[in-house]
Scaffold this motif. Structure first.
Motif, PDB file in Angstrom:
ATOM      1  N   THR A   1       1.066 -23.581  -5.182  1.00 45.73           N
ATOM      2  CA  THR A   1       0.478 -22.450  -4.467  1.00 45.73           C
ATOM      3  C   THR A   1      -0.697 -22.932  -3.628  1.00 45.73           C
ATOM      4  O   THR A   1      -1.649 -23.504  -4.153  1.00 45.73           O
ATOM      5  N   ARG A   2      -0.599 -22.684  -2.337  1.00 42.26           N
ATOM      6  CA  ARG A   2      -1.716 -22.996  -1.437  1.00 42.26           C
ATOM      7  C   ARG A   2      -2.759 -21.891  -1.516  1.00 42.26           C
ATOM      8  O   ARG A   2      -3.949 -22.160  -1.628  1.00 42.26           O
ATOM      9  N   LYS A   3      -2.276 -20.639  -1.482  1.00 40.76           N
ATOM     10  CA  LYS A   3      -3.179 -19.489  -1.606  1.00 40.76           C
ATOM     11  C   LYS A   3      -2.352 -18.219  -1.705  1.00 40.76           C
ATOM     12  O   LYS A   3      -1.173 -18.192  -1.364  1.00 40.76           O
ATOM     13  N   VAL A   4      -2.978 -17.172  -2.192  1.00 46.16           N
ATOM     14  CA  VAL A   4      -2.425 -15.820  -2.145  1.00 46.16           C
ATOM     15  C   VAL A   4      -3.475 -14.960  -1.465  1.00 46.16           C
ATOM     16  O   VAL A   4      -4.662 -15.036  -1.802  1.00 46.16           O
ATOM     17  N   GLN A   5      -3.041 -14.176  -0.490  1.00 47.07           N
ATOM     18  CA  GLN A   5      -3.964 -13.301   0.232  1.00 47.07           C
ATOM     19  C   GLN A   5      -3.563 -11.850   0.015  1.00 47.07           C
ATOM     20  O   GLN A   5      -2.376 -11.517   0.043  1.00 47.07           O
ATOM     21  N   VAL A   6      -4.565 -11.018  -0.180  1.00 46.26           N
ATOM     22  CA  VAL A   6      -4.357  -9.574  -0.215  1.00 46.26           C
ATOM     23  C   VAL A   6      -4.641  -9.077   1.193  1.00 46.26           C
ATOM     24  O   VAL A   6      -5.700  -9.373   1.761  1.00 46.26           O
ATOM     25  N   THR A   7      -3.689  -8.373   1.777  1.00 48.67           N
ATOM     26  CA  THR A   7      -3.841  -7.922   3.155  1.00 48.67           C
ATOM     27  C   THR A   7      -3.734  -6.405   3.243  1.00 48.67           C
ATOM     28  O   THR A   7      -3.221  -5.754   2.346  1.00 48.67           O
ATOM     29  N   GLN A   8      -4.229  -5.879   4.332  1.00 45.90           N
ATOM     30  CA  GLN A   8      -4.145  -4.442   4.596  1.00 45.90           C
ATOM     31  C   GLN A   8      -3.982  -4.249   6.105  1.00 45.90           C
ATOM     32  O   GLN A   8      -4.556  -5.004   6.891  1.00 45.90           O
ATOM     33  N   GLN A   9      -3.185  -3.272   6.490  1.00 42.96           N
ATOM     34  CA  GLN A   9      -2.994  -2.974   7.912  1.00 42.96           C
ATOM     35  C   GLN A   9      -4.174  -2.156   8.431  1.00 42.96           C
ATOM     36  O   GLN A   9      -4.518  -1.123   7.863  1.00 42.96           O
ATOM     37  N   ARG A  10      -4.795  -2.648   9.498  1.00 38.38           N
ATOM     38  CA  ARG A  10      -5.878  -1.923  10.175  1.00 38.38           C
ATOM     39  C   ARG A  10      -5.616  -1.997  11.664  1.00 38.38           C
ATOM     40  O   ARG A  10      -5.553  -3.088  12.226  1.00 38.38           O
ATOM     41  N   ASP A  11      -5.455  -0.845  12.275  1.00 37.78           N
ATOM     42  CA  ASP A  11      -5.171  -0.781  13.707  1.00 37.78           C
ATOM     43  C   ASP A  11      -3.947  -1.623  14.076  1.00 37.78           C
ATOM     44  O   ASP A  11      -3.942  -2.321  15.085  1.00 37.78           O
TER      45      ASP A  11
END
Length: 159
Positions: A86-96
């Protein structure tokens, strides 16, 4: 004896330089990730879409876990977690209309929970080949059954 010792040291230095160059040539931070989106359920359905995931060893993937359903879901596979780096895990959210990173995690991942209407990105490199059949969501539904018992299971193949 002194000459062979010097020759051994020289050979070690050359091998070290060559292997260092090989490592630099395989720099994973320079790879463009292969994007693969997995839908974690949909309104009224407990399923992974697609149900079978395919990867190749040595390639960088950005596994996008998207939950469009009205309830949280797990992406759990203990076997898969042992076969990837695993390089990384990102939590994302849609904004605009654009994905914004809210948090980033590093290290081994065995289970990722994605809340309703949200997404997570798992950047990984498969390091071992094999077939995994323990992909599941173990969240309990209102009737007491797990989402896996309701059909939210899958298979992962690494070649």
């Amino acid at each position: 004896m002194f000459i062979s010792y010097r020759a051994a040291i020289g050979a070690s230095v050359v091998l070290g330089l060559v292997s260092g160059a090989a490592i630099a040539a395989g720099d994973l931070s320079k790879q463009t990730p292969i994007e693969l989106t997995i839908a974690l359920g949909s309104p009224g359905k407990h399923e992974f879409t697609p149900k079978q995931l395919r990867f190749e060893t040595g390639k960088l993937y950005k596994l996008i876990l998207r939950n469009d359903s009205n309830e949280p879901h797990y992406f759990t596979s203990h076997a898969f977690s042992q076969m990837v780096w695993t390089r990384k895990v990102q939590v994302t959210q849609q904004r605009d209309g654009k994905a914004v990173t809210l948090a980033e995690f590093k290290g081994a991942m065995r289970e990722i929970e994605v809340y309703p209407g949200q997404s997570a990105e798992w950047w990984l490199v498969p390091v071992a080949a094999g077939r995994v059949t323990d992909l599941r969501c173990d969240i309990k539904a209102a009737d007491g059954k797990t989402h896996a018992e309701l059909g939210m299971t899958g298979e992962i193949v690494i070649e």
